[in-house]
Write an enzyme that holds these catalytic residues in place. Sequence first.
Site, short mmCIF file in Angstrom:
data_model
loop_
_atom_site.label_atom_id
_atom_site.label_comp_id
_atom_site.label_asym_id
_atom_site.label_seq_id
_atom_site.Cartn_x
_atom_site.Cartn_y
_atom_site.Cartn_z
N THR A 133 0.81 -1.21 0.00
CA THR A 133 0.00 0.00 0.00
C THR A 133 0.85 1.26 0.00
O THR A 133 0.44 2.30 -0.55
CB THR A 133 -0.95 0.00 1.21
N SER B 184 1.40 -7.60 -1.07
CA SER B 184 2.23 -8.53 -0.29
C SER B 184 1.69 -9.95 -0.28
O SER B 184 2.42 -10.90 0.01
CB SER B 184 2.41 -8.02 1.14
N THR C 262 1.27 -4.63 4.17
CA THR C 262 0.99 -5.00 5.56
C THR C 262 0.36 -6.37 5.71
O THR C 262 0.45 -6.98 6.78
CB THR C 262 0.05 -3.96 6.21
#
Length: 318
Positions: free
Chosen positions: A12, A58, A91
Amino acid sequence: MKLVYILGTGGTISASGDGGNTTNYLDGKFGVDDLVAGIDGIDKLADIKYEQVLNVLSDDITEDDWRYLAGRIDELAGSDEIAGFVITHGTNTMEETAFFLSLTLHTDKPVVLTGAMRPATANSADGSQNLYEAVALAVAEEARGFGVMIVFADGIYSGALASKISSFRPDAFGHRDFGCIGYMQDNRAILVQKPCRTHQPFDFDELPKVGIVYSHIGADPGILDWFAQTHDGLVIAGTGAGCFNEEWKQKLAQVTQKIPVVRSTRTGSGIVSFNHFDEEAGTIPADIHAPSKARILLALALTKTKDKNEISEMFRKV
């Protein structure tokens, strides 16, 4: 000034969205060079070199990417010129990458992961401050020997213990039962406690295949047979203190004759200790490790041994 080496993987922090919004954005629109160029004062913290390893969500990071990151950091850490490392990361799986690196890196130089919960184009983007603080921590002499860390929303967290605890808030990381190990105030690192569990780094050629299965009411025990046929090990995200029903217990007594099975908890905190489930089903308690981290530790443990007692000892000590 000291040198910090940044390895960019996306997430992000690299994302772009519409109208200053915090949602519905696309990752991988900005590189590390763009991120660094947009942060006032970061050039006064350290000399910076960077490498764009990936630029992805991710969830798309692979175990091969982990191996590259670990190998690259160990290679670069041999240079006296480099004081520390920063990894920009999404994250969603940051805690898994941080845990893997904490178990495999051979350097005592600071390795700091950070990212963002809001895209770079949001009106209240959080990535710039997180990256600024991550660089400041990476050059802090007092951070040496603290292992892999995560810096997020002014908090410093152990990479071995941190978990993502929110799906949308900027303060998205925590240690749940254990508390953070320090704070960042702009360029000042305030470290207050050091993780006490130590271990020798794992060295390996290939990671065994380990999966996770979620226990719930009505869960089909047949899925355990599938894992036994297709995987080298299994982690159960059990209810409560790592529990599952009688059907699963009977099935696991057969499955654990073929592959090691670790019993963890889906609750998000607490400890799973040895009890009658392990005696009856042949499972291994996960101790403090959440399912996603238990999977990584079991895979690394299997590169050394298949002995249940030895694996169990690793879970109690790592």
